[in-house]
Design a protein around this motif. Structure first.
Motif, PDB file in Angstrom:
ATOM      1  N   MET A   1      14.254 -16.356  17.675  1.00 39.63           N
ATOM      2  CA  MET A   1      13.237 -15.825  16.762  1.00 39.63           C
ATOM      3  C   MET A   1      13.319 -14.305  16.746  1.00 39.63           C
ATOM      4  O   MET A   1      13.425 -13.666  17.796  1.00 39.63           O
ATOM      5  N   LYS A   2      13.209 -13.739  15.533  1.00 41.52           N
ATOM      6  CA  LYS A   2      13.204 -12.283  15.413  1.00 41.52           C
ATOM      7  C   LYS A   2      12.485 -11.880  14.132  1.00 41.52           C
ATOM      8  O   LYS A   2      12.724 -12.432  13.065  1.00 41.52           O
ATOM      9  N   PHE A   3      11.568 -10.918  14.267  1.00 44.82           N
ATOM     10  CA  PHE A   3      10.902 -10.380  13.082  1.00 44.82           C
ATOM     11  C   PHE A   3      10.489  -8.933  13.339  1.00 44.82           C
ATOM     12  O   PHE A   3      10.403  -8.477  14.479  1.00 44.82           O
ATOM     13  N   THR A   4      10.246  -8.215  12.230  1.00 39.59           N
ATOM     14  CA  THR A   4       9.778  -6.833  12.283  1.00 39.59           C
ATOM     15  C   THR A   4       8.497  -6.732  11.479  1.00 39.59           C
ATOM     16  O   THR A   4       8.373  -7.322  10.405  1.00 39.59           O
ATOM     17  N   ILE A   5       7.520  -5.978  12.020  1.00 40.05           N
ATOM     18  CA  ILE A   5       6.213  -5.880  11.370  1.00 40.05           C
ATOM     19  C   ILE A   5       5.622  -4.504  11.676  1.00 40.05           C
ATOM     20  O   ILE A   5       5.937  -3.893  12.714  1.00 40.05           O
ATOM     21  N   LYS A   6       4.795  -3.980  10.779  1.00 41.11           N
ATOM     22  CA  LYS A   6       4.143  -2.698  11.005  1.00 41.11           C
ATOM     23  C   LYS A   6       3.158  -2.807  12.177  1.00 41.11           C
ATOM     24  O   LYS A   6       2.467  -3.814  12.336  1.00 41.11           O
ATOM     25  N   ALA A   7       3.078  -1.742  12.967  1.00 37.91           N
ATOM     26  CA  ALA A   7       2.289  -1.782  14.197  1.00 37.91           C
ATOM     27  C   ALA A   7       0.800  -1.989  13.953  1.00 37.91           C
ATOM     28  O   ALA A   7       0.156  -2.790  14.641  1.00 37.91           O
ATOM     29  N   LYS A   8       0.214  -1.283  12.968  1.00 33.59           N
ATOM     30  CA  LYS A   8      -1.236  -1.346  12.761  1.00 33.59           C
ATOM     31  C   LYS A   8      -1.710  -2.752  12.371  1.00 33.59           C
ATOM     32  O   LYS A   8      -2.608  -3.311  13.019  1.00 33.59           O
ATOM     33  N   PRO A   9      -1.150  -3.372  11.315  1.00 35.27           N
ATOM     34  CA  PRO A   9      -1.613  -4.731  10.984  1.00 35.27           C
ATOM     35  C   PRO A   9      -1.316  -5.747  12.080  1.00 35.27           C
ATOM     36  O   PRO A   9      -2.090  -6.679  12.297  1.00 35.27           O
ATOM     37  N   PHE A  10      -0.194  -5.555  12.798  1.00 34.26           N
ATOM     38  CA  PHE A  10       0.124  -6.483  13.880  1.00 34.26           C
ATOM     39  C   PHE A  10      -0.880  -6.339  15.022  1.00 34.26           C
ATOM     40  O   PHE A  10      -1.371  -7.338  15.563  1.00 34.26           O
ATOM     41  N   ALA A  11      -1.225  -5.097  15.365  1.00 28.71           N
ATOM     42  CA  ALA A  11      -2.203  -4.868  16.434  1.00 28.71           C
ATOM     43  C   ALA A  11      -3.553  -5.444  16.059  1.00 28.71           C
ATOM     44  O   ALA A  11      -4.227  -6.072  16.892  1.00 28.71           O
ATOM     45  N   ASP A  12      -3.982  -5.246  14.809  1.00 28.02           N
ATOM     46  CA  ASP A  12      -5.269  -5.793  14.355  1.00 28.02           C
ATOM     47  C   ASP A  12      -5.283  -7.313  14.432  1.00 28.02           C
ATOM     48  O   ASP A  12      -6.256  -7.933  14.869  1.00 28.02           O
ATOM     49  N   ALA A  13      -4.163  -7.930  13.989  1.00 26.53           N
ATOM     50  CA  ALA A  13      -4.073  -9.390  13.976  1.00 26.53           C
ATOM     51  C   ALA A  13      -4.060  -9.956  15.395  1.00 26.53           C
ATOM     52  O   ALA A  13      -4.773 -10.916  15.709  1.00 26.53           O
TER      53      ALA A  13
END
Length: 372
Positions: free
Chosen positions: A1-13
């Motif tokens: 598994m591998k994905f990239t995501i922006k830090a702010k929305p990921f931290a909130d989620a």
């Protein structure tokens, strides 16, 4: 598994979902959350066996997969990355994942997703929709009265039900701890008619309030059954077990014969009660109100510390009356009532008082008196 995501929305989620997980748990895997990557999105899920929160966020997924990672630890890590940075989440084997951003890298142990409990929702008898703002207002104005006394478990939540109120169908929320009772209501949404009364647990109410406030004018789908409730806020779904118990007949507690009406500014009374209560004992916090036409005197006597009193102006034209209340409970009631004129309906020193406000016509609060 591998994905990239922006830090702010990921931290909130991750933080929102992680709040469901218990930090100390006799079942280790319940301290984890499920992270599942599929085409264009990442789904996060956590449960404590009574409550489950599922949240979906967009992500750049290069290799789909699923695993479980420590919820609170992932939340702490994600919140410490700069908000605009990219986070890379990689699972190279079945026992660990790598979370990296810039020149930072964290390796986390995983547990098998096959061992993670499934929260079976089942079938729901009723479904209705209302805005997040309406749901937040309905729950926020009564949740302060939820009991924390575990022996009366059936009071450890909000009682939600539909009923006829003078020819008007309403969705009503009620909470009480035996010292105070709060009742709020809104127009019954389409689909809620005939809904069986349910008791939503205190922890679930707290999570619903966070999500409803964030939803604002967005639509919330509410589904209920005899044992569970599920609410959908766009890409976020919360499902919860209900309290298996019988909520007391709260209508019997609401005074019907109170014939003395004291009208007072909420903020003025709250600040005065707070000032005189400074000298009260930590255990008692009792404030005596001496009410007579045109004025109210608030008095506190503490044999160990001294005494305090303050006079405020009110609109009152009935016989003089003395009644005592817990200062903290009184301030809670007035805070929920909001600014402006609050009407306190009274009968005598030993009977409960009824608080109403013209600016909150669908809210009423009952406060039990204290002996002073």
């Amino acid at each position: 598994m591998k994905f990239t995501i922006k830090a702010k929305p990921f931290a909130d989620a991750v933080t929102a979902v992680g709040n469901v997980s218990e930090r100390r748990n006799t079942i280790p895997i319940l301290s984890n959350m499920v992270v599942e990557a599929a085409t264009g999105m990442v789904t996060l899920r956590a449960t404590d066996l009574d409550l489950e929160l599922t949240l979906t966020a967009p992500a750049d997924v290069t290799d789909p997969g699923v695993t479980t990672v420590p919820a609170r630890l992932l939340s702490d890590i994600a919140r410490k990355f700069p908000g605009g940075s990219d986070i890379a989440f990689t699972m190279s084997d079945s026992q660990s994942v790598t979370v990296s951003s810039g020149r930072s890298r964290f390796g986390l142990h995983t547990l098998p997703v096959e061992d993670y409990p499934s929260f079976a929702a089942g079938d729901f008898a009723n479904e209705f929709h209302l805005t997040g703002e309406a749901l937040f207002s309905l729950f926020e104005q009564v949740q302060f009265a939820i009991s924390t006394e575990e022996t009366r478990y059936y009071l450890n939540g909000i009682y939600l039900h539909t009923m006829d109120d003078g020819g008007r169908s309403v969705l009503r929320a009620v909470a009480t701890d035996g010292h105070r009772l709060a009742r709020g209501q809104v127009e019954a949404p389409s689909g809620s008619a005939g809904m069986k009364g349910i008791i939503i647990p205190r922890k679930t109410v707290g999570e619903i309030l966070k999500l409803a406030k964030a939803a604002g004018q967005g639509e919330v789908a509410v589904e209920t059954s005899d044992t569970k409730i599920r609410l959908s806020f766009g890409g976020t779904v919360i499902a919860s077990k209900l309290i298996d118990g019988t909520f007391p007949d709260y209508e019997r507690v609401i005074p019907k014969a109170n014939n003395r009406f004291a009208k007072v500014d909420s903020k003025t009374l709250s600040l005065a009660a707070d000032r005189v209560a400074t000298i009260s004992s930590e255990r008692g916090k009792a404030v005596k109100m001496s009410i007579e036409p045109g004025q109210m005197k608030l008095v506190v006597n503490n044999p160990d510390s001294g005494d305090a009193e303050e006079m405020i102006d009110i609109d009152y034209d009935a016989d003089p009356l003395e009644i005592g209340f817990n200062a903290n409970y009184l301030k809670d009631v007035l805070a929920v009532m909001g600014p402006g004129e609050t009407t306190v309906n009274l009968e005598d020193a030993g009977s409960p008082a009824l608080f109403t406000n013209e600016k909150a016509k669908d809210l009423l609060i009952v406060l039990m008196p204290m002996r002073v």
